[in-house]
Enzyme design. Structure first.
Site, PDB file in Angstrom:
ATOM      1  N   ASP A   8       0.764  -1.213  -0.245  1.00 35.98           N
ATOM      2  CA  ASP A   8      -0.183  -0.173   0.026  1.00 35.98           C
ATOM      3  C   ASP A   8       1.079   1.332   0.013  1.00 35.98           C
ATOM      4  OD1 ASP A   8      -1.149  -2.350   1.030  1.00 35.98           O
ATOM      5  OD2 ASP A   8      -2.904  -1.363   1.746  1.00 35.98           O
ATOM      6  N   HIS A  68     -10.430   0.742   0.348  1.00 34.20           N
ATOM      7  CA  HIS A  68     -10.485   2.329   0.096  1.00 34.20           C
ATOM      8  C   HIS A  68     -10.554   2.423  -1.327  1.00 34.20           C
ATOM      9  CE1 HIS A  68      -9.652   3.738   3.979  1.00 34.20           C
ATOM     10  NE2 HIS A  68      -8.694   2.949   4.151  1.00 34.20           N
ATOM     11  N   HIS A 153      -6.095  -8.659   0.251  1.00 37.33           N
ATOM     12  CA  HIS A 153      -6.462  -7.402   1.102  1.00 37.33           C
ATOM     13  C   HIS A 153      -7.250  -7.796   2.445  1.00 37.33           C
ATOM     14  CE1 HIS A 153      -5.800  -2.991   0.874  1.00 37.33           C
ATOM     15  NE2 HIS A 153      -7.039  -3.050   1.470  1.00 37.33           N
ATOM     16  N   HIS A 180      -0.454  -2.744   6.445  1.00 35.43           N
ATOM     17  CA  HIS A 180       0.659  -1.340   6.157  1.00 35.43           C
ATOM     18  C   HIS A 180       1.824  -1.823   7.083  1.00 35.43           C
ATOM     19  CE1 HIS A 180      -2.151   1.957   5.006  1.00 35.43           C
ATOM     20  NE2 HIS A 180      -2.345   0.684   4.186  1.00 35.43           N
TER      21      HIS A 180
HETATM   22 FE   LIG Z   1      -3.952   0.273   2.831  1.00 34.94          FE
HETATM   23 FE   LIG Z   2      -7.043  -1.232   2.982  1.00 36.35          FE
END
Ligand SMILES: [Fe+2]
Ligand SMILES: [Fe+2]
Length: 271
Positions: A8, A68, A153, A180
């Protein structure tokens, strides 16, 4: 085949580092294919069309999104036109864009790439396992495709690991995104699928998962609306994994890539 997948990209720091580093990594790692997750590229939330254009221009072959995906609404008409930009495959039927793509390399070899989203501690969605079963009923590794990459994800390490084992031997690699934070479990599963639970972000690690510390801490400490969360702007670490496959499309190498910023660097040597 050598494939690089970057985690990401968070905000300007992550974006700029990735744009600068992708051409360098493509050369030093002699990659055939580069994928990046960019769901947080636009100030931490979503991806704007001009940012996607810049990543493709820098050498990304495919960009994946995540929860997102739609934070920047301008991406909705863009994804309808751009087959190299993927949103989760297990979004409801009728969602704009696609969750998988087959990309042809210049030499004709084909890479299948897909993203699914997990369901543990995430929004309810269609079954990611069933979505990939259905996808793989149409694509056979080593026969109709030369390599297959799946981006899971997801939040939960258990769900990611179960998912990877479920498809071990049928895809080249399963890589995790979304948390992350890079995990250290790069491995080749018994059936030949490369796996890592999370690639980690491309972002400033002097942060709370890429976002500026003070407002992020305040969210945990005070149960009151606080300052808006925005990305940390220090030097980013570019995080990802290098996957090398054999003629059957299975992984023979699965190694971490980390460059710049605060984390200890890791760069696989490629002869
Ligand atoms: Fe992310
Ligand atoms: Fe995410």
């Amino acid at each position: 085949m050598r494939l690089l997948f970057l985690g990401d990209l968070v905000g300007r720091a992550g974006r700029d580092a990735a744009l600068k580093t992708i051409p360098h990594l493509r050369e030093t790692l002699k990659t055939d294919f580069i994928a990046v997750n960019a769901e947080n590229a636009s100030h931490g939330f979503g991806l704007a069309p001009d940012m996607a254009d810049a990543l493709f221009a820098a050498g990304a072959d495919v960009i994946t999104l995540g929860n997102h995906a739609w934070d920047r609404k301008e991406i909705i008409p863009y994804i309808a036109q751009e087959k190299r930009l993927l949103r989760p495959l297990n979004f409801p039927p009728g969602t704009p864009g696609a969750g998988a793509a087959v990309c042809a390399l210049r030499d004709g070899r084909k890479v299948l790439i897909a993203q699914v989203m997990g369901r543990l501690f995430m929004e309810p969605l269609d079954d990611p396992f069933r979505a990939v079963e259905e996808l793989l009923s149409r694509h056979r590794l080593g026969q109709t495709i030369d390599a297959a990459l799946i981006d899971i994800h997801a939040e939960a390490t258990s769900e990611k690991m179960a998912f990877a084992h479920a498809f071990d031997g049928r895809v080249s690699a399963v890589v995790g995104t979304h948390t992350h934070i890079p995990t250290a479990d790069h491995q080749i599963l018994p059936g030949g699928t490369g796996y890592v639970t999370d690639l980690g972000m491309c972002g400033d690690y002097d942060s709370v998962i890429g976002m500026a510390k003070a407002p992020a801490i305040a969210r945990f400490v005070r149960k009151m609306p606080g300052d808006k969360i925005s990305p940390a702007e220090g030097t980013a670490t570019v995080c990802g994994a290098l996957i090398e496959t054999n003629a059957a499309g299975l992984a023979v190498r699965m190694e971490p890539v980390r460059l710049g910023g605060r984390l200890r660097p890791e760069l696989p040597s490629v002869g």
